[in-house]
Enzyme design. Structure first.
Site, short mmCIF file in Angstrom:
data_model
loop_
_atom_site.label_atom_id
_atom_site.label_comp_id
_atom_site.label_asym_id
_atom_site.label_seq_id
_atom_site.Cartn_x
_atom_site.Cartn_y
_atom_site.Cartn_z
N GLY A 1 -37.06 -64.60 -26.09
CA GLY A 1 -37.46 -64.11 -27.41
C GLY A 1 -38.98 -64.10 -27.57
N ASP B 1 -39.00 -68.47 -43.58
CA ASP B 1 -39.39 -68.29 -44.98
C ASP B 1 -38.23 -67.77 -45.83
OD1 ASP B 1 -39.47 -65.98 -43.37
OD2 ASP B 1 -40.89 -64.94 -44.68
N ALA C 1 -32.20 -67.92 -31.70
CA ALA C 1 -31.57 -67.75 -33.00
C ALA C 1 -30.88 -66.39 -33.05
CB ALA C 1 -32.61 -67.83 -34.12
N TYR C 2 -29.95 -66.28 -33.95
CA TYR C 2 -29.37 -64.96 -34.28
C TYR C 2 -30.32 -64.36 -35.31
CZ TYR C 2 -25.94 -61.50 -35.84
OH TYR C 2 -25.29 -60.33 -36.15
N LEU D 1 -25.25 -70.09 -26.96
CA LEU D 1 -25.26 -71.04 -28.09
C LEU D 1 -23.97 -70.99 -28.90
CD1 LEU D 1 -28.91 -71.13 -29.46
CD2 LEU D 1 -27.89 -72.24 -27.49
N LYS E 1 -29.64 -70.03 -41.56
CA LYS E 1 -30.82 -70.78 -41.10
C LYS E 1 -31.01 -72.05 -41.92
CE LYS E 1 -33.53 -69.79 -38.37
NZ LYS E 1 -33.60 -70.14 -36.90
N TYR F 1 -28.04 -64.36 -42.96
CA TYR F 1 -29.01 -64.93 -42.00
C TYR F 1 -29.75 -66.10 -42.65
CZ TYR F 1 -33.55 -65.36 -39.61
OH TYR F 1 -34.68 -65.85 -39.00
N TRP G 1 -42.30 -63.60 -40.69
CA TRP G 1 -42.88 -62.31 -40.30
C TRP G 1 -43.43 -62.35 -38.86
CZ3 TRP G 1 -45.67 -59.11 -44.62
CH2 TRP G 1 -44.89 -59.12 -45.79
N TYR H 1 -36.97 -73.98 -35.02
CA TYR H 1 -37.65 -73.04 -35.91
C TYR H 1 -36.73 -72.59 -37.03
CZ TYR H 1 -41.05 -72.90 -32.21
OH TYR H 1 -41.99 -73.28 -31.28
#
Ligand code: NAP
Length: 291
Positions: free
Chosen positions: A10, A101, A59-60, A36, A128, A124, A149, A98
């Protein structure tokens, strides 16, 4: 220092792998090594490796697709980090994870601090936040870095999309009423290694902690795109401002997602450069790799 890195293909993961220096010895794991979705495989690989640090950059991240694939998003973004945190607790490793925001509802007008009330508005975002809570609940040594971002010189991201779309010669329509802090993945990786280094030096046991880590400053997507083409001297590219309502997406986006990085500075002395400076370095790197 033995480091297990999940998600090295990623944007953030590849920057972490690229920047790793001694004493860190990094074992990078991709989806073929450990999916995962397979909790027992996560537990097994951590327990076998007995690392000092586990970094979860996987992550997805398909924000809109998550609306129709909630199980997949929750498995990767919520359950897997919890399994990692539990395994890290057992082998006394530090987990660096991670988050985003998007855990905030975006109705704020001042930079969010770590303890600001959360209010995720899509699958999402909720997955998270559930990941954060799972890491916190495990109770071991863990650092959760909320960022936002994210872009890089490679990978699918806003900056590369803008550069590609500009080649059509058509005016670009870019959202003006969402404000955030574009964050260059290599800067986040540098900050992460500094945090790990300083955490090791502190050598004090700590509870899971959340920190905000973004490039400094704020801008709208429209402002970011305009700055990009201005820097490139591309006055032929027309960047039209549109509202979020004019660009419907499956998942809602927070209107305001600026994160205060004060805690990161205060506790670790770590500061990320401004988004403008980062954008220039990203463009320089793109230019350097042009054929
Ligand atoms: N991108 C953003 O704008 C943004 C904003 C805020 C926070 N964040 C957070 O920052 C972190 C890094 O994001 P990023 O932009 O670097 O993500 P990214 O470029 O989309 O990379 C995601 C990584 O996760 C891996 N992955 C996904 N599903 C997996 C699975 N089932 N098993 C194993 N690996 C899997 C991917 O592997 P493959 O290559 O095999 O797909 C890839 O290495 C994430 O926690 C993300 O939520 C990102």
């Amino acid at each position: 220092m033995k480091v297990l890195l999940f998600g090295h293909t990623g944007q953030v993961g590849s920057a972490l792998a690229e920047q790793a220096v001694a004493p860190a010895v990094v074992q990078s794991l991709n989806r073929a090594d450990v999916d995962l979705a397979d909790s027992s495989a996560i537990d097994r690989v951590i327990c076998q490796a007995q690392p000092d640090v586990v970094i979860n950059a996987a992550a997805y991240t398909a924000v809109d697709r998550a609306e129709s694939e909630p199980d997949e998003a929750y498995q990767v973004n919520a359950k897997a980090p919890g399994v990692m945190a539990q395994a890290c607790l057992e082998c006394q490793a530090l987990l660096v994870h991670y988050s985003t925001d998007y855990v905030f509802d975006g109705r704020g007008r001042q930079p969010y601090v770590e303890d600001s009330p959360t209010g995720p508005t899509g699958v999402y975002a909720r997955s998270k936040l559930a990941g954060e809570l799972a890491v916190m609940a495990a109770g071991g040594q863990a650092i959760i870095l909320r960022t936002g971002w994210v872009y890089s010189h490679d990978g699918r991201n806003f900056l590369n999309t803008m550069l590609r779309l500009a080649e059509s010669g058509e005016p670009l329509s870019v959202v003006v009423d969402q404000v955030g802090s574009p964050t260059y993945a290599p800067d986040l990786a540098t900050a992460t290694w500094e945090i790990i280094d300083r955490f090791q030096a502190l050598s004090s046991a700590c509870k899971p902690r959340i920190f905000h880590a973004t490039n400094h400053g704020k801008v709208s997507w429209h402002g970011f795109a305009s700055a990009l083409f201005e820097r490139l001297g591309r006055d032929d590219v027309v960047v039209e401002a549109i509202t979020t309502a004019m660009y419907p997406t499956a998942a809602p986006r927070p209107a305001y997602s600026v994160l205060s990085n004060e805690r990161l500075d205060r506790e670790f002395g770590v500061r990320l450069p401004s988004w403008e400076d980062a954008m220039v370095r990203c463009l320089d790197r793109l230019r350097a790799t042009e054929p």
